[in-house]
Design an enzyme around this catalytic site. Structure first.
Site, PDB file in Angstrom:
ATOM      1  N   LYS A  14       0.852  -1.099  -0.033  1.00 16.79           N
ATOM      2  CA  LYS A  14      -0.146  -0.156   0.053  1.00 16.79           C
ATOM      3  C   LYS A  14       0.850   1.212  -0.041  1.00 16.79           C
ATOM      4  O   LYS A  14       0.618   2.403  -0.723  1.00 16.79           O
ATOM      5  CB  LYS A  14      -0.930  -0.229   1.325  1.00 16.79           C
ATOM      6  CG  LYS A  14      -1.971  -1.298   1.347  1.00 16.79           C
ATOM      7  CD  LYS A  14      -2.792  -1.167   2.537  1.00 16.79           C
ATOM      8  CE  LYS A  14      -2.360  -0.650   3.824  1.00 16.79           C
ATOM      9  NZ  LYS A  14      -1.761  -2.211   4.217  1.00 16.79           N
ATOM     10  N   ARG A  97      -9.206   0.521   8.911  1.00 15.34           N
ATOM     11  CA  ARG A  97      -9.072  -0.680   9.403  1.00 15.34           C
ATOM     12  C   ARG A  97      -9.917  -1.430  10.038  1.00 15.34           C
ATOM     13  O   ARG A  97      -9.576  -2.473  10.565  1.00 15.34           O
ATOM     14  CB  ARG A  97      -7.537  -0.602  10.266  1.00 15.34           C
ATOM     15  CG  ARG A  97      -6.297  -0.892   9.317  1.00 15.34           C
ATOM     16  CD  ARG A  97      -5.210  -0.687  10.089  1.00 15.34           C
ATOM     17  NE  ARG A  97      -3.756  -1.344  10.198  1.00 15.34           N
ATOM     18  CZ  ARG A  97      -2.761  -0.922   9.411  1.00 15.34           C
ATOM     19  NH1 ARG A  97      -2.803   0.371   9.120  1.00 15.34           N
ATOM     20  NH2 ARG A  97      -1.685  -1.670   9.363  1.00 15.34           N
ATOM     21  N   ARG A 135      11.967  -5.729   4.948  1.00 10.17           N
ATOM     22  CA  ARG A 135      11.855  -4.317   4.663  1.00 10.17           C
ATOM     23  C   ARG A 135      12.662  -3.683   5.355  1.00 10.17           C
ATOM     24  O   ARG A 135      13.067  -3.799   6.529  1.00 10.17           O
ATOM     25  CB  ARG A 135      10.397  -4.198   4.958  1.00 10.17           C
ATOM     26  CG  ARG A 135       9.909  -2.623   4.714  1.00 10.17           C
ATOM     27  CD  ARG A 135       8.537  -2.754   4.456  1.00 10.17           C
ATOM     28  NE  ARG A 135       7.823  -2.747   5.729  1.00 10.17           N
ATOM     29  CZ  ARG A 135       6.440  -2.425   6.162  1.00 10.17           C
ATOM     30  NH1 ARG A 135       5.689  -2.103   5.014  1.00 10.17           N
ATOM     31  NH2 ARG A 135       5.896  -2.245   7.220  1.00 10.17           N
ATOM     32  N   ARG A 168      11.828  -1.389  10.515  1.00 12.05           N
ATOM     33  CA  ARG A 168      10.779  -0.936  11.590  1.00 12.05           C
ATOM     34  C   ARG A 168      10.555  -1.809  12.831  1.00 12.05           C
ATOM     35  O   ARG A 168      10.627  -3.078  12.663  1.00 12.05           O
ATOM     36  CB  ARG A 168       9.473  -0.799  10.944  1.00 12.05           C
ATOM     37  CG  ARG A 168       9.205   0.564  10.472  1.00 12.05           C
ATOM     38  CD  ARG A 168       7.901   0.441   9.638  1.00 12.05           C
ATOM     39  NE  ARG A 168       6.704  -0.072  10.227  1.00 12.05           N
ATOM     40  CZ  ARG A 168       5.630   0.023   9.546  1.00 12.05           C
ATOM     41  NH1 ARG A 168       5.337   0.703   8.407  1.00 12.05           N
ATOM     42  NH2 ARG A 168       4.597  -0.658  10.039  1.00 12.05           N
ATOM     43  N   ARG A 179       0.099  -8.525  13.639  1.00 11.00           N
ATOM     44  CA  ARG A 179      -0.320  -7.754  12.699  1.00 11.00           C
ATOM     45  C   ARG A 179      -1.381  -8.380  11.737  1.00 11.00           C
ATOM     46  O   ARG A 179      -2.323  -7.760  11.291  1.00 11.00           O
ATOM     47  CB  ARG A 179       0.573  -6.878  11.999  1.00 11.00           C
ATOM     48  CG  ARG A 179       1.252  -5.918  12.828  1.00 11.00           C
ATOM     49  CD  ARG A 179       2.576  -5.297  12.420  1.00 11.00           C
ATOM     50  NE  ARG A 179       2.595  -4.510  11.169  1.00 11.00           N
ATOM     51  CZ  ARG A 179       3.529  -4.318  10.329  1.00 11.00           C
ATOM     52  NH1 ARG A 179       4.638  -5.031  10.566  1.00 11.00           N
ATOM     53  NH2 ARG A 179       3.290  -3.492   9.245  1.00 11.00           N
TER      54      ARG A 179
HETATM   55  P1  AMP Z   1       1.026   0.580   9.130  1.00  6.86           P
HETATM   56  O1  AMP Z   1       2.314   1.573   8.910  1.00  6.86           O
HETATM   57  O2  AMP Z   1      -0.067   1.092   8.345  1.00  6.86           O
HETATM   58  O3  AMP Z   1       1.442  -0.682   8.996  1.00  6.86           O
HETATM   59  O4  AMP Z   1       0.648   0.798  10.687  1.00  6.86           O
HETATM   60  C1  AMP Z   1       1.486   0.524  11.705  1.00  6.86           C
HETATM   61  C2  AMP Z   1       0.756   0.361  13.071  1.00  6.86           C
HETATM   62  O5  AMP Z   1       0.085   1.712  13.202  1.00  6.86           O
HETATM   63  C3  AMP Z   1      -0.240  -0.597  12.940  1.00  6.86           C
HETATM   64  O6  AMP Z   1       0.112  -1.922  13.174  1.00  6.86           O
HETATM   65  C4  AMP Z   1      -1.240  -0.048  14.050  1.00  6.86           C
HETATM   66  O7  AMP Z   1      -0.934  -0.445  15.240  1.00  6.86           O
HETATM   67  C5  AMP Z   1      -1.415   1.497  13.826  1.00  6.86           C
HETATM   68  N1  AMP Z   1      -2.228   1.859  12.730  1.00  6.86           N
HETATM   69  C6  AMP Z   1      -2.065   2.403  11.488  1.00  6.86           C
HETATM   70  N2  AMP Z   1      -3.060   2.662  10.993  1.00  6.86           N
HETATM   71  C7  AMP Z   1      -4.395   2.088  11.988  1.00  6.86           C
HETATM   72  C8  AMP Z   1      -5.635   2.480  11.885  1.00  6.86           C
HETATM   73  N3  AMP Z   1      -6.373   2.968  10.649  1.00  6.86           N
HETATM   74  N4  AMP Z   1      -6.139   2.141  12.797  1.00  6.86           N
HETATM   75  C9  AMP Z   1      -5.837   1.579  14.052  1.00  6.86           C
HETATM   76  N5  AMP Z   1      -4.276   1.476  14.301  1.00  6.86           N
HETATM   77  C10 AMP Z   1      -3.723   1.677  12.919  1.00  6.86           C
END
Ligand code: AMP
Length: 239
Positions: A14, A97, A135, A168, A179
Site C-alpha cells: 500500500k 482498518r 523491509r 521498523r 499484525r
Molecule cells: P502501518 O504503518 O499502516 O502498517 O501501521 C502500523 C501500526 O500503526 C499498525 O500496526 C497499528 O498499530 C497502527 N495503525 C495504523 N493505522 C491504523 C488504523 N487505521 N487504525 C488503528 N491502528 C492503526
C-alpha cells in the site's frame, strides 16, 4: 474530490503504491501508520494534545502489532483530510482498518457528497512475510526497500539521500504475525461492509508483479472509474 482507499494487509504494498499515486495525481498520501509514528516521535516537544502516557500506550500497541483505538485514528484522519492540500482528494493508506473507521469515513465523505474508490491489494501470505522481514526504510525520505526484491545499491544506505536504512520495530516475525492476525480479525471484515453498501472495490493482484506493473493495473482501474463517472466505460471489478 478523488477519495482513494488503498486496502490490503500489512506488506501488501500500500505504501509504495500510495507514493506512486500521489506523484501521479498530485493529491496527498495519508498514511495513518506514518502519522501515528510521527505523533509519537513529536509528542515530547510539541505536546500535540496527547499526554506522554497516552503516546506510550499508543506506541506499545503499535509495537505489539495491535490496532490503536478508533477514536484516536478517526479524529486524526478527519483533521488531516480537512487540510487545504486535501481539497481535491487524497490517497488513504492503512485507513479504514475497522468497521467503525469505514463507517466514520463514509459519514465524512457523505457530508462532502462523494464516495471512495477502494483498491484492494491482494497478496499471498507467504510473500507478505518474506516482504515484511526484508523491509528497510529510509528515516529521512521514507523510501522503502526490500532486501530480496528491491535492495538499495549499498547495503544499508538510501539510494536517494545516503541516509542509513532501518528495520521498523514492528517488522519482526512475531509482531508481523500479530499484525496479520489483527488484519484478519478486524480489517478484512471491512470488505464485507463495502460489499453490503455496494461500494466499488477493485481487486488488484499484487503478489508477483513488480510495483510498476501493479501501479499500471491500479491506474487502469482508476481510469475505468473516471470513464464510469462519465458514463463511458465498463469496469472489471472483483469483490
Ligand atoms: P502501518 O504503518 O499502516 O502498517 O501501521 C502500523 C501500526 O500503526 C499498525 O500496526 C497499528 O498499530 C497502527 N495503525 C495504523 N493505522 C491504523 C488504523 N487505521 N487504525 C488503528 N491502528 C492503526
Amino acid at each position: 474530490m478523488k477519495a482513494i482507499v488503498l486496502f490490503g494487509s500489512p506488506g501488501s504494498g500500500k505504501g509504495t503504491q500510495a507514493k506512486m499515486l500521489t506523484q501521479c495525481l498530485g493529491i496527498p498520501h495519508v498514511s495513518t501508520g506514518d502519522m501515528l509514528r510521527e505523533r509519537i516521535r513529536h509528542v515530547a516537544e510539541r505536546g500535540n494534545g496527547i499526554t506522554p502516557e497516552k503516546a506510550a500506550r499508543m506506541a506499545a500497541k503499535m509495537h505489539s502489532g495491535a490496532l490503536v483505538s478508533d477514536q484516536v485514528v478517526n479524529q486524526m484522519v478527519e483533521e488531516r483530510l480537512s487540510d487545504p492540500d486535501a481539497t481535491d482528494g487524497f490517497v488513504l493508506d492503512g485507513y479504514p482498518r475497522t468497521l467503525a473507521q469505514a463507517e466514520h469515513l463514509d459519514h465524512w465523505l457523505d457530508g462532502r457528497g462523494t464516495r471512495e474508490v477502494v483498491i484492494h491489494l491482494a497478496v499471498d501470505y507467504n510473500i507478505i512475510i518474506a516482504r515484511l522481514t526484508g523491509r528497510r526504510q529510509c528515516t529521512r525520505c521514507g523510501t522503502l526497500y526490500n532486501m530480496a526484491s528491491q535492495p538499495p545499491r549499498e547495503d544499508t544506505l538510501c539510494d536517494k539521500d545516503g541516509t542509513a536504512l532501518v528495520i521498523r520495530d514492528d517488522d519482526s516475525e512475531p509482531v508481523i504475525r500479530q499484525r496479520l492476525e489483527a488484519y484478519e480479525r478486524q480489517t478484512r471484515p471491512v470488505l464485507e461492509y463495502y460489499a453490503s453498501v455496494n461500494r466499488r472495490v477493485v481487486m488488484v493482484d499484487g503478489s508477483n508483479d513488480p510495483p510498476e506493473a501493479v501501479f499500471r493495473k491500479i491506474c487502469q482501474a482508476l481510469e475505468t472509474d473516471d470513464c464510469q463517472e462519465d458514463g463511458r466505460g465498463t469496469g472489471e471489478d472483483a469483490p
